[in-house]
Design an enzyme around this catalytic site. Structure first.
Site, PDB file in Angstrom:
ATOM      1  N   CYS A 107       0.814  -1.219   0.000  1.00  0.00           N
ATOM      2  CA  CYS A 107       0.000   0.000   0.000  1.00  0.00           C
ATOM      3  C   CYS A 107       0.850   1.272   0.000  1.00  0.00           C
ATOM      4  O   CYS A 107       0.340   2.360  -0.245  1.00  0.00           O
ATOM      5  CB  CYS A 107      -0.948   0.010   1.198  1.00  0.00           C
ATOM      6  SG  CYS A 107      -2.021  -1.429   1.226  1.00  0.00           S
ATOM      7  N   HIS A 255      -3.221   6.809   3.411  1.00  0.00           N
ATOM      8  CA  HIS A 255      -3.663   5.569   2.766  1.00  0.00           C
ATOM      9  C   HIS A 255      -5.047   5.231   3.311  1.00  0.00           C
ATOM     10  O   HIS A 255      -5.265   5.245   4.534  1.00  0.00           O
ATOM     11  CB  HIS A 255      -2.668   4.456   3.073  1.00  0.00           C
ATOM     12  CG  HIS A 255      -3.196   3.106   2.742  1.00  0.00           C
ATOM     13  ND1 HIS A 255      -3.760   2.820   1.519  1.00  0.00           N
ATOM     14  CD2 HIS A 255      -3.281   1.956   3.475  1.00  0.00           C
ATOM     15  CE1 HIS A 255      -4.164   1.568   1.516  1.00  0.00           C
ATOM     16  NE2 HIS A 255      -3.885   1.017   2.692  1.00  0.00           N
ATOM     17  N   ASN A 285     -10.554  -0.088   0.396  1.00  0.00           N
ATOM     18  CA  ASN A 285      -9.096   0.059   0.444  1.00  0.00           C
ATOM     19  C   ASN A 285      -8.538  -0.347  -0.925  1.00  0.00           C
ATOM     20  O   ASN A 285      -8.574  -1.518  -1.289  1.00  0.00           O
ATOM     21  CB  ASN A 285      -8.565  -0.852   1.560  1.00  0.00           C
ATOM     22  CG  ASN A 285      -7.044  -0.833   1.669  1.00  0.00           C
ATOM     23  OD1 ASN A 285      -6.347  -0.370   0.774  1.00  0.00           O
ATOM     24  ND2 ASN A 285      -6.543  -1.358   2.773  1.00  0.00           N
TER      25      ASN A 285
HETATM   26  N1  ACO Z   1     -18.460  -9.697   8.924  1.00  0.00           N
HETATM   27  C1  ACO Z   1     -18.930 -10.152  10.101  1.00  0.00           C
HETATM   28  N2  ACO Z   1     -18.139 -10.581  11.095  1.00  0.00           N
HETATM   29  C2  ACO Z   1     -16.815 -10.558  10.883  1.00  0.00           C
HETATM   30  C3  ACO Z   1     -16.249 -10.095   9.674  1.00  0.00           C
HETATM   31  C4  ACO Z   1     -17.151  -9.667   8.684  1.00  0.00           C
HETATM   32  N3  ACO Z   1     -16.722  -9.188   7.480  1.00  0.00           N
HETATM   33  N4  ACO Z   1     -14.920 -10.190   9.777  1.00  0.00           N
HETATM   34  C5  ACO Z   1     -14.629 -10.684  10.992  1.00  0.00           C
HETATM   35  N5  ACO Z   1     -15.781 -10.910  11.658  1.00  0.00           N
HETATM   36  C6  ACO Z   1     -15.965 -11.443  13.000  1.00  0.00           C
HETATM   37  C7  ACO Z   1     -14.821 -12.313  13.436  1.00  0.00           C
HETATM   38  O1  ACO Z   1     -14.989 -13.630  12.956  1.00  0.00           O
HETATM   39  C8  ACO Z   1     -14.956 -12.246  14.942  1.00  0.00           C
HETATM   40  O2  ACO Z   1     -15.961 -13.115  15.338  1.00  0.00           O
HETATM   41  P1  ACO Z   1     -15.807 -13.955  16.697  1.00  0.00           P
HETATM   42  O3  ACO Z   1     -15.703 -12.923  17.787  1.00  0.00           O
HETATM   43  O4  ACO Z   1     -17.039 -14.763  16.729  1.00  0.00           O
HETATM   44  O5  ACO Z   1     -14.537 -14.751  16.535  1.00  0.00           O
HETATM   45  C9  ACO Z   1     -15.469 -10.833  15.174  1.00  0.00           C
HETATM   46  O6  ACO Z   1     -15.990 -10.360  13.918  1.00  0.00           O
HETATM   47  C10 ACO Z   1     -14.420  -9.869  15.637  1.00  0.00           C
HETATM   48  O7  ACO Z   1     -13.286 -10.023  14.806  1.00  0.00           O
HETATM   49  P2  ACO Z   1     -12.078  -9.105  14.975  1.00  0.00           P
HETATM   50  O8  ACO Z   1     -11.023  -9.436  13.946  1.00  0.00           O
HETATM   51  O9  ACO Z   1     -11.694  -9.075  16.417  1.00  0.00           O
HETATM   52  O10 ACO Z   1     -12.738  -7.732  14.556  1.00  0.00           O
HETATM   53  P3  ACO Z   1     -12.190  -6.290  14.870  1.00  0.00           P
HETATM   54  O11 ACO Z   1     -13.189  -5.569  15.661  1.00  0.00           O
HETATM   55  O12 ACO Z   1     -10.763  -6.311  15.299  1.00  0.00           O
HETATM   56  O13 ACO Z   1     -12.210  -5.673  13.410  1.00  0.00           O
HETATM   57  C11 ACO Z   1     -10.895  -5.276  11.446  1.00  0.00           C
HETATM   58  C12 ACO Z   1     -11.579  -6.316  12.316  1.00  0.00           C
HETATM   59  C13 ACO Z   1     -11.924  -4.298  10.905  1.00  0.00           C
HETATM   60  C14 ACO Z   1     -10.232  -6.003  10.271  1.00  0.00           C
HETATM   61  C15 ACO Z   1      -9.857  -4.527  12.330  1.00  0.00           C
HETATM   62  O14 ACO Z   1      -9.019  -5.426  12.969  1.00  0.00           O
HETATM   63  C16 ACO Z   1      -9.082  -3.577  11.517  1.00  0.00           C
HETATM   64  O15 ACO Z   1      -9.546  -2.517  11.182  1.00  0.00           O
HETATM   65  N6  ACO Z   1      -7.824  -3.925  11.211  1.00  0.00           N
HETATM   66  C17 ACO Z   1      -7.032  -3.197  10.300  1.00  0.00           C
HETATM   67  C18 ACO Z   1      -6.941  -4.033   9.111  1.00  0.00           C
HETATM   68  C19 ACO Z   1      -7.182  -3.295   7.821  1.00  0.00           C
HETATM   69  O16 ACO Z   1      -7.904  -2.367   7.666  1.00  0.00           O
HETATM   70  N7  ACO Z   1      -6.511  -3.801   6.850  1.00  0.00           N
HETATM   71  C20 ACO Z   1      -6.622  -3.241   5.560  1.00  0.00           C
HETATM   72  C21 ACO Z   1      -5.539  -3.751   4.757  1.00  0.00           C
HETATM   73  S1  ACO Z   1      -4.005  -3.387   5.450  1.00  0.00           S
HETATM   74  C22 ACO Z   1      -3.498  -1.952   4.888  1.00  0.00           C
HETATM   75  O17 ACO Z   1      -4.058  -1.384   4.015  1.00  0.00           O
HETATM   76  C23 ACO Z   1      -2.297  -1.416   5.451  1.00  0.00           C
END
Ligand code: ACO
Length: 364
Positions: A107, A255, A285
Site C-alpha cells: 500500500c 492511505h 481500500n
Molecule cells: N463480517 C462479520 N463478522 C466478521 C467479519 C465480517 N466481514 N470479519 C470478521 N468478523 C468477526 C470475526 O470472525 C470475529 O468473530 P468472533 O468474535 O465470533 O470470533 C469478530 O468479527 C471480531 O473479529 P475481529 O477481527 O476481532 O474484529 P475487529 O473488531 O478487530 O475488526 C478489522 C476487524 C476491521 C479487520 C480490524 O481489525 C481492523 O480494522 N484492522 C485493520 C486491518 C485493515 O484495515 N486492513 C486493511 C488492509 S491493510 C493496509 O491497508 C495497510
C-alpha cells in the site's frame, strides 16, 4: 505534477456481499466505514486500468507520452511476475526507452514511487517520471474469507513527477521506511477455492482465477495497531523535517485503509478529522492506488489551496511506510470514472486562493 485516476464502473455494495458471504452491511460499516467498492469487470486487465490512469495524468500535466523518460509502477495485484507492469505500460503508452520498473511496497507503493522519481530527477537520471499505482485487488482476495474480502476495492492513480521548475505541487520532504520483521501480519497465501454452496451463488469476480494464484491473509488487530502508530509517526517526522508544527499542515491524505484507523490516528495526532481525506466509504481500500485517488478527489473538491502544505501518508504490507509533504501549487487533475453517476466533480467552482487545475472528465 499532474494527477490522473481511473476506476472500474462496477460498484459492489456491502448488501451485495451479504448475499453470498456471512457478513452484514452493519458490521462492515461500523468496523471500517466502507459502504461500497469498485470491482473490475472480467474483461478489464490491470494494464488497461493502469493505462487509463496514466493517460489521464498525462492529460492533466498537458504532456505527450514522449516527454516521459521513466515509468515506475506499483501493484500488489499483478497478473505476472515479469515483464513488469511498468515495461508493458511504457510500450502501451509509447513512452521513450528510459527506465521502466515496478516497486513492491504494497500500500506504500505510490509513495515509494514518488520518492524514487524525486531521487532520479535530483540525480539527473530523469527529467519527467510517470508513477502509476494500479490495483485489481478483487482478484487477490479469497471471497470466502469475510475478514479480508470486505475491505478492498479496485482502482488506479498516476502522478507525473517533474523537476522543481515544472508546474504543479512541489515535494518539500520525504520519509520512507520498512520493518520486514512484521511481514507475517499481512501477506499472501496459496489460494484453495472452496466448494461452491448452491444456495449462495457467488458473482464472477469472486470465483474467477486468482492473480498469481495467491490471496490476502491478515492479522487485522496487528495491522490496526501498526497503522495507527506509524501514521502518527510519519506525520510528526515530516513536520520535523520541514521544521513546521503539525497544525500548519492543511490537509492529510492518508492511505485509505479504513475509517477507524484514520479516526484513531487523527485522535493521536490531535488533528481534527476534517483535515483528513476519506473516500474509503465509496472505494474501500484500493491499496497503493488509494493515495493518488484520494489526492485527486481532494483537489476536485477544492480542498487543496495554493501554498498549502499537504501531507501524503502511506503504510502497508512489508511492513512498509512512507510520507511526502507537498507545497501545493495549481495541479492538473483528470478523473476517468465511467461509473461516476453523479459527476460531482463537474459542479466545482473556483474559489479565492484555490488553484485552477486543467480538468477534463473522461467518461466511458
Ligand atoms: N463480517 C462479520 N463478522 C466478521 C467479519 C465480517 N466481514 N470479519 C470478521 N468478523 C468477526 C470475526 O470472525 C470475529 O468473530 P468472533 O468474535 O465470533 O470470533 C469478530 O468479527 C471480531 O473479529 P475481529 O477481527 O476481532 O474484529 P475487529 O473488531 O478487530 O475488526 C478489522 C476487524 C476491521 C479487520 C480490524 O481489525 C481492523 O480494522 N484492522 C485493520 C486491518 C485493515 O484495515 N486492513 C486493511 C488492509 S491493510 C493496509 O491497508 C495497510
Amino acid at each position: 505534477m499532474g494527477i490522473g485516476t481511473s476506476l472500474p464502473a462496477t460498484r459492489v455494495s456491502n448488501f451485495e456481499i451479504e448475499s453470498f458471504l456471512d457478513t452484514s452491511d452493519e458490521w462492515i460499516q461500523s468496523r471500517t466505514g466502507i459502504r461500497e467498492r469498485r470491482v473490475a469487470e472480467p474483461e478489464l486487465t490491470l494494464l488497461q486500468l493502469a493505462a487509463r490512469a496514466a493517460r489521464a495524468a498525462l492529460q492533466a500535466a498537458d504532456l505527450d507520452p514522449s516527454a516521459i523518460d521513466a515509468v515506475i509502477c506499483s501493484s500488489s495485484s499483478p497478473d505476472a511476475t515479469f515483464p513488469s507492469l511498468a515495461c508493458r505500460l511504457q510500450a502501451e503508452l509509447g513512452c521513450p526507452h528510459g527506465p521502466a520498473f515496478d516497486v513492491q511496497a504494497a500500500c506504500s507503493g505510490a509513495i515509494y514511487g514518488m520518492a524514487l522519481a524525486q531521487s532520479m530527477i535530483q540525480s539527473g537520471l530523469s527529467r519527467t517520471v510517470l508513477v502509476v499505482a494500479a490495483e485489481i485487488f478483487s482478484r487477490v482476495l479469497d471471497w470466502s474469507d469475510r475478514s479480508t474480502a470486505v475491505l478492498f476495492g479496485d482502482g488506479a492513480g498516476a502522478l507525473v513527477v517533474g523537476s522543481s521548475n515544472q508546474e504543479g505541487a512541489q515535494i518539500v520532504a520525504l520519509d520512507l521506511g520498512a520493518d520486514g520483521g512484521g511481514a507475517w501480519a499481512l501477506d499472501t497465501i496459496r489460494y484453495h477455492p472452496i466448494k461452491q454452496e448452491p444456495a449462495r451463488l457467488r458473482p464472477e469476480y469472486a470465483t474467477s482465477d486468482r492473480a498469481m494464484d495467491r490471496v490476502v491473509h491478515m492479522d487485522g488487530r496487528e495491522v490496526f495497531r501498526f497503522s495507527t502508530k506509524i501514521l502518527e509517526q510519519i506525520v510528526l517526522r515530516l513536520a520535523g523535517a520541514a521544521r513546521i508544527e503539525v497544525d500548519q499542515i492543511a490537509l492529510i491524505v492518508p492511505h485509505q485503509a479504513n475509517s477507524r484507523i484514520l479516526g484513531t490516528a487523527a485522535g493521536r495526532l490531535g488533528v481534527p478529522f476534517d483535515r483528513f481525506t476519506c473516500n474509503v466509504d465509496r472505494l474501500g481500500n484500493t491499496s497503493s492506488a488509494s493515495i493518488p485517488l484520494a489526492l485527486a478527489e481532494a483537489e476536485g473538491q477544492g480542498r487543496c489551496h495554493t501554498g498549502d502544505l499537504v501531507c501524503l501518508v502511506a503504510f502497508g504490507a512489508g511492513l512498509t511506510w512512507g510520507g511526502v509533504l507537498l507545497r501545493w501549487q495549481p495541479t492538473g487533475v483528470v478523473v476517468d470514472d465511467p461509473g461516476d453517476l453523479e459527476k460531482s466533480n463537474q459542479s466545482l467552482s473556483d474559489t479565492e486562493g484555490r488553484s485552477t487545475p486543467r480538468r477534463e472528465e473522461i467518461s466511458g
